[in-house]
Design an enzyme around this catalytic site. Structure first.
Site, PDB file in Angstrom:
ATOM      1  N   ASN A  53       9.525 -20.988 -73.576  1.00 30.47           N
ATOM      2  CA  ASN A  53       9.591 -21.929 -72.454  1.00 30.47           C
ATOM      3  C   ASN A  53      10.701 -22.953 -72.651  1.00 30.47           C
ATOM      4  OD1 ASN A  53       8.402 -23.562 -74.393  1.00 30.47           O
ATOM      5  ND2 ASN A  53       6.653 -24.171 -73.148  1.00 30.47           N
ATOM      6  N   ASP A  57      -0.437 -24.444 -65.062  1.00 23.94           N
ATOM      7  CA  ASP A  57      -0.091 -23.784 -66.323  1.00 23.94           C
ATOM      8  C   ASP A  57      -0.889 -22.498 -66.494  1.00 23.94           C
ATOM      9  OD1 ASP A  57       1.724 -25.692 -67.040  1.00 23.94           O
ATOM     10  OD2 ASP A  57       0.593 -26.498 -68.721  1.00 23.94           O
TER      11      ASP A  57
END
Length: 361
Positions: A102, A172
């Site tokens: 990420n 998320d």
């Protein structure tokens, strides 16, 4: 069988922190894969190690938040700006199947862990990239930023009140599911072609993809969803809450005409079935306040346990409103708990990310 599916057959290297990326890594760990998590030793590791409740041990290297998505991983504390540490990561990646990242694109390029670099080291590698917005955006973001940007915050809360954040990092979680699906497809394709792949999703795209009926309410009916608490804009009574005689709250989720008829029978309210204001779901949505007044009056004289039992027998969807302790007093929730003893001796607990079963029949 699910927990052994990838046993000795899959190696995952996780270059991700916080929740979404680590949740993907934990998914594969639960399925039996070897998962190696690389954390930044210069900053003390994944930032969520320090995201502690006031009741947690301030001297511990772990937080409950960190434990929630980091089960059964091999942890390496390394500095990717250090040449030797970076070479160690490259060594781990030479025979890896998946890398989860990420990092923003420019940061990954600077650290030498971007897709073009790693695919040269291992052409069969599946590179799974998680972004906040897109590959080219340098804008940093956490879950609540996406809740705001994608419309969730605006919709959530009580009528007349301010926007309210969802109490879990749901964007998320949704993005993690999208990335898992992409990785699994890439694994399937690799069995056919022998080639690796670049798989990417963003928190923003994952959030928008999850707007479902609220999006189509706007796209087809130009209706901007408003804050309604737990109520549903298209169905009544659905998400409506009532207080029983013992002070406990229950929720109704009546989605069909048959369910509404059964509800009225349980509450001895069959006479309203012939009233035009409540004769169809469309009318009940229009007259929700009047309907709820009648339902609340009847529900207020029955204790919650008794009423919920009657509603279950009558096939009327309903629920007790449970706090976290009450949730984990349920046997079904107990079966979802994973335990692990951490290096410092702490016995940690979290819930599974794998909620399906697969077996040979």
């Amino acid at each position: 069988m699910t927990e052994q599916f990838f046993k000795n057959r899959l190696k995952v290297v996780e270059l991700a922190s916080v929740l979404a990326g680590p949740a993907v890594g934990m998914f594969f760990a639960e399925l039996g894969a070897e998962v190696i998590k690389i954390e930044n030793k210069k900053t003390g590791g994944d930032m969520t190690r320090s995201w502690k409740l006031p009741t947690e041990d301030s001297s511990s290297s772990y937080s409950a938040y960190y434990a929630s998505v980091n089960w059964n991983k091999k942890i390496y504390l390394l500095d990717l700006e250090d040449a030797d540490d970076r070479e160690q990561v490259y060594g781990l990646l030479q025979n890896a199947d998946i890398v989860i990242s990420n990092y923003r694109t420019t940061v990954a390029e600077k650290l030498g862990v971007d897709y073009p670099t790693l695919s040269q080291i291992n052409p069969k590698l599946i590179f799974a990239q998680l972004n906040a917005f897109d590959d080219h955006s340098e804008r940093p973001a956490f879950d609540v930023v996406l809740q705001a940007e994608a419309g969730f915050l605006y919709m959530n809360g009580e009528a007349g009140g301010p926007p309210v954040k969802m109490p879990v990092a749901l964007i998320d979680v949704l993005a993690a599911h999208q990335l898992k699906e992409g990785i699994l497809l890439a694994l399937l394709r690799r069995t056919q072609t022998g080639k690796g792949a670049y798989v990417a999703t963003s928190l923003f795209d994952s959030a928008v993809a999850s707007l479902v009926n609220q999006a189509t309410n706007w796209l087809m009916a130009t209706h901007i969803p408003q804050r309604m608490g737990t109520q549903h804009p298209n169905i009544a009574p659905y998400g409506d809450m009532y207080t029983c005689s013992d002070g406990k709250a229950i929720l109704l989720a009546v989605g069909t005409e048959k369910q509404f008829r059964n509800l009225c029978q349980v509450l001895d309210l069959s006479e309203i079935l012939t009233q035009p204001s409540f004769s169809s779901n469309v009318e009940r949505v229009k007259n929700r306040a009047a309907l709820n007044a009648k339902l609340a009056e009847k529900i207020s004289v029955v204790d919650a346990a008794s009423l919920l039992q009657q509603l279950e027998v009558a096939s009327v969807p309903s629920a007790a409103i449970r706090n976290m302790q009450e949730v984990f007093e349920l046997a079904a929730a107990q079966s979802m708990i994973l335990e692990e003893t951490l290096p410092d001796g702490t016995v940690s607990k979290r819930v599974k990310t794998v909620a399906f079963e697969m077996d040979e029949r």
